[in-house]
Design a protein around this motif. Structure first.
Motif, PDB file in Angstrom:
ATOM      1  N   ASN A   1       8.709   1.625  10.571  1.00 57.68           N
ATOM      2  CA  ASN A   1       7.664   2.337   9.813  1.00 57.68           C
ATOM      3  C   ASN A   1       6.465   2.638  10.721  1.00 57.68           C
TER       4      ASN A   1
ATOM      5  N   ALA B   1      -5.336   6.273   2.607  1.00 52.65           N
ATOM      6  CA  ALA B   1      -4.914   4.903   2.930  1.00 52.65           C
ATOM      7  C   ALA B   1      -6.002   4.182   3.721  1.00 52.65           C
ATOM      8  N   ALA B   2      -6.647   4.900   4.623  1.00 54.04           N
ATOM      9  CA  ALA B   2      -7.709   4.280   5.428  1.00 54.04           C
ATOM     10  C   ALA B   2      -8.851   3.818   4.530  1.00 54.04           C
TER      11      ALA B   2
ATOM     12  N   ASN C   1       0.959   2.500  12.737  1.00 58.83           N
ATOM     13  CA  ASN C   1      -0.178   3.253  13.297  1.00 58.83           C
ATOM     14  C   ASN C   1      -1.454   3.007  12.508  1.00 58.83           C
TER      15      ASN C   1
ATOM     16  N   GLY D   1      -6.731  10.577   4.831  1.00 56.10           N
ATOM     17  CA  GLY D   1      -7.602   9.413   4.979  1.00 56.10           C
ATOM     18  C   GLY D   1      -7.649   8.511   3.764  1.00 56.10           C
TER      19      GLY D   1
ATOM     20  N   LYS E   1      -4.812   1.130  13.856  1.00 57.00           N
ATOM     21  CA  LYS E   1      -6.124   1.780  13.778  1.00 57.00           C
ATOM     22  C   LYS E   1      -7.189   0.807  13.270  1.00 57.00           C
TER      23      LYS E   1
ATOM     24  N   VAL F   1       0.667   5.822  -0.726  1.00 57.25           N
ATOM     25  CA  VAL F   1      -0.017   7.049  -1.154  1.00 57.25           C
ATOM     26  C   VAL F   1       1.086   8.084  -1.406  1.00 57.25           C
TER      27      VAL F   1
ATOM     28  N   ARG G   1      -0.904  12.670   1.425  1.00 55.60           N
ATOM     29  CA  ARG G   1      -1.028  11.909   2.668  1.00 55.60           C
ATOM     30  C   ARG G   1      -1.824  12.653   3.731  1.00 55.60           C
ATOM     31  N   ARG G   2      -2.207  11.915   4.747  1.00 52.11           N
ATOM     32  CA  ARG G   2      -2.914  12.440   5.916  1.00 52.11           C
ATOM     33  C   ARG G   2      -4.282  13.012   5.579  1.00 52.11           C
TER      34      ARG G   2
ATOM     35  N   ILE H   1       0.867  -1.186   0.000  1.00 55.01           N
ATOM     36  CA  ILE H   1       0.000   0.000   0.000  1.00 55.01           C
ATOM     37  C   ILE H   1       0.899   1.229   0.000  1.00 55.01           C
TER      38      ILE H   1
HETATM   39  N1  ACO Z   1       2.030   9.870  11.756  1.00 57.01           N
HETATM   40  C1  ACO Z   1       1.387   8.974  12.515  1.00 57.01           C
HETATM   41  N2  ACO Z   1       0.353   8.206  12.103  1.00 57.01           N
HETATM   42  C2  ACO Z   1      -0.035   8.327  10.826  1.00 57.01           C
HETATM   43  C3  ACO Z   1       0.609   9.248   9.943  1.00 57.01           C
HETATM   44  C4  ACO Z   1       1.680  10.031  10.454  1.00 57.01           C
HETATM   45  N3  ACO Z   1       2.333  10.922   9.688  1.00 57.01           N
HETATM   46  N4  ACO Z   1       0.005   9.163   8.735  1.00 57.01           N
HETATM   47  C5  ACO Z   1      -0.950   8.240   8.850  1.00 57.01           C
HETATM   48  N5  ACO Z   1      -0.988   7.726  10.099  1.00 57.01           N
HETATM   49  C6  ACO Z   1      -1.874   6.674  10.600  1.00 57.01           C
HETATM   50  C7  ACO Z   1      -2.879   7.265  11.583  1.00 57.01           C
HETATM   51  O1  ACO Z   1      -3.281   6.223  12.456  1.00 57.01           O
HETATM   52  C8  ACO Z   1      -4.002   7.656  10.645  1.00 57.01           C
HETATM   53  O2  ACO Z   1      -5.215   7.774  11.296  1.00 57.01           O
HETATM   54  P1  ACO Z   1      -5.632   9.221  11.894  1.00 57.01           P
HETATM   55  O3  ACO Z   1      -5.578  10.167  10.726  1.00 57.01           O
HETATM   56  O4  ACO Z   1      -7.000   8.993  12.422  1.00 57.01           O
HETATM   57  O5  ACO Z   1      -4.610   9.555  12.930  1.00 57.01           O
HETATM   58  C9  ACO Z   1      -4.040   6.456   9.730  1.00 57.01           C
HETATM   59  O6  ACO Z   1      -2.650   6.152   9.525  1.00 57.01           O
HETATM   60  C10 ACO Z   1      -4.737   6.719   8.400  1.00 57.01           C
HETATM   61  O7  ACO Z   1      -4.111   7.822   7.758  1.00 57.01           O
HETATM   62  P2  ACO Z   1      -4.299   8.122   6.214  1.00 57.01           P
HETATM   63  O8  ACO Z   1      -4.392   9.578   6.044  1.00 57.01           O
HETATM   64  O9  ACO Z   1      -5.403   7.287   5.690  1.00 57.01           O
HETATM   65  O10 ACO Z   1      -2.904   7.584   5.642  1.00 57.01           O
HETATM   66  P3  ACO Z   1      -2.173   8.116   4.311  1.00 57.01           P
HETATM   67  O11 ACO Z   1      -3.160   8.236   3.210  1.00 57.01           O
HETATM   68  O12 ACO Z   1      -1.364   9.286   4.647  1.00 57.01           O
HETATM   69  O13 ACO Z   1      -1.218   6.890   3.947  1.00 57.01           O
HETATM   70  C11 ACO Z   1       0.631   5.365   4.208  1.00 57.01           C
HETATM   71  C12 ACO Z   1      -0.523   6.116   4.933  1.00 57.01           C
HETATM   72  C13 ACO Z   1       0.074   4.488   3.096  1.00 57.01           C
HETATM   73  C14 ACO Z   1       1.332   4.467   5.226  1.00 57.01           C
HETATM   74  C15 ACO Z   1       1.587   6.431   3.636  1.00 57.01           C
HETATM   75  O14 ACO Z   1       2.221   7.094   4.701  1.00 57.01           O
HETATM   76  C16 ACO Z   1       2.646   5.874   2.698  1.00 57.01           C
HETATM   77  O15 ACO Z   1       2.427   5.734   1.499  1.00 57.01           O
HETATM   78  N6  ACO Z   1       3.852   5.560   3.253  1.00 57.01           N
HETATM   79  C17 ACO Z   1       4.959   5.044   2.413  1.00 57.01           C
HETATM   80  C18 ACO Z   1       4.671   3.650   1.925  1.00 57.01           C
HETATM   81  C19 ACO Z   1       4.515   2.674   3.080  1.00 57.01           C
HETATM   82  O16 ACO Z   1       5.217   2.751   4.093  1.00 57.01           O
HETATM   83  N7  ACO Z   1       3.590   1.709   2.930  1.00 57.01           N
HETATM   84  C20 ACO Z   1       3.352   0.636   3.899  1.00 57.01           C
HETATM   85  C21 ACO Z   1       4.423  -0.395   3.753  1.00 57.01           C
HETATM   86  S1  ACO Z   1       3.992  -1.947   4.553  1.00 57.01           S
HETATM   87  C22 ACO Z   1       3.041  -2.764   3.351  1.00 57.01           C
HETATM   88  O17 ACO Z   1       2.829  -2.261   2.291  1.00 57.01           O
HETATM   89  C23 ACO Z   1       2.488  -4.134   3.721  1.00 57.01           C
END
Ligand code: ACO
Ligand code: ZN
Length: 174
Positions: free
Chosen positions: A139, A112-113, A144, A110, A148, A102, A107-108, A100
């Motif tokens: 990571n 990914a959620a 996190n 919602g 969730k 984004v 980011r941030r 997964i």
């Molecule tokens: N700090 C702490 N918690 C966070 C953060 C942050 N910067 N960003 C997201 N979260 C957590 C929180 O729990 C958040 O819920 P909340 O908003 O109620 O606090 C929850 O994630 C959902 O946040 P989204 O906004 O839906 O997440 P986002 O769209 O930003 O994407 C993702 C999250 C996919 C992990 C993104 O940061 C990303 O692409 N990271 C790089 C790639 C990666 O690490 N992928 C996962 C690898 S593991 C695997 O693929 C099996």
């Protein structure tokens, strides 16, 4: 327009800085965009045929997020593995989160959620008993996100990544 695609795709409209983001099923034409996001955001890269085989075998749970120009800004893909349950001969289906991501600038909001919750619903069509994934122990953002959704760290996979980093193996009962 093709009604088949319309009925088999669920659209979710969310707003990122007031611009709509659409989450829908991945199509063959989307793969290039998916690969672009993967290469930008994750060190684990895969060859084209790998994405293609996930799309061929598990299309329901392969979801993409697009911006208002139709550009792919996020994706999620799973595979389904059939394996014996621990302490049992009974076979179970595990939905294994392959990847997964984004784009940083989206980011941030919602996204990914939504990708997670939508694809986990779709995985029920594959009669999944359990969701599993690996994530780098460093990571915390992704950890996190999974917490969730009530995933718990089941164990550590030592040196799971090529650079030697450990992974948490996280699971959730479907
Ligand atoms: N700090 C702490 N918690 C966070 C953060 C942050 N910067 N960003 C997201 N979260 C957590 C929180 O729990 C958040 O819920 P909340 O908003 O109620 O606090 C929850 O994630 C959902 O946040 P989204 O906004 O839906 O997440 P986002 O769209 O930003 O994407 C993702 C999250 C996919 C992990 C993104 O940061 C990303 O692409 N990271 C790089 C790639 C990666 O690490 N992928 C996962 C690898 S593991 C695997 O693929 C099996
Ligand atoms: Zn894995």
């Amino acid at each position: 327009m093709g009604t088949e695609k319309d009925t088999r795709t669920n659209y979710f409209n969310i707003f990122n800085d007031k611009k709509p983001i659409v989450v829908r099923r991945c199509s063959l034409e989307d793969l290039e965009g998916v690969i672009e996001v993967n290469e930008k955001e994750l060190p684990e890269d895969y060859p084209y045929f790998f994405y293609k085989s996930i799309l061929d075998n598990y299309p329901e749970s392969f979801q993409v997020a697009c911006n208002s120009n139709g550009k792919i800004i996020g994706y999620i893909m799973w595979r389904v593995e059939r394996a014996p349950a621990i302490n049992s001969l009974k076979l179970m289906n595990k939905g294994h989160l392959v990847s997964i991501a984004v784009l940083t600038s989206y980011r941030r909001s919602g996204i990914a959620a939504i990708l997670l919750s939508n694809s986990m619903k779709k995985l029920k069509k594959y009669k999944v008993d359990k969701f599993v994934l690996e994530v780098r122990v460093s990571n915390y953002v992704a950890i996190n996100l999974y917490k969730k959704f009530n995933f718990t760290a089941h164990s550590i996979k030592e040196k799971y990544y090529r650079d030697g980093e450990n992974a948490y193996y996280m699971t959730l009962k479907a």
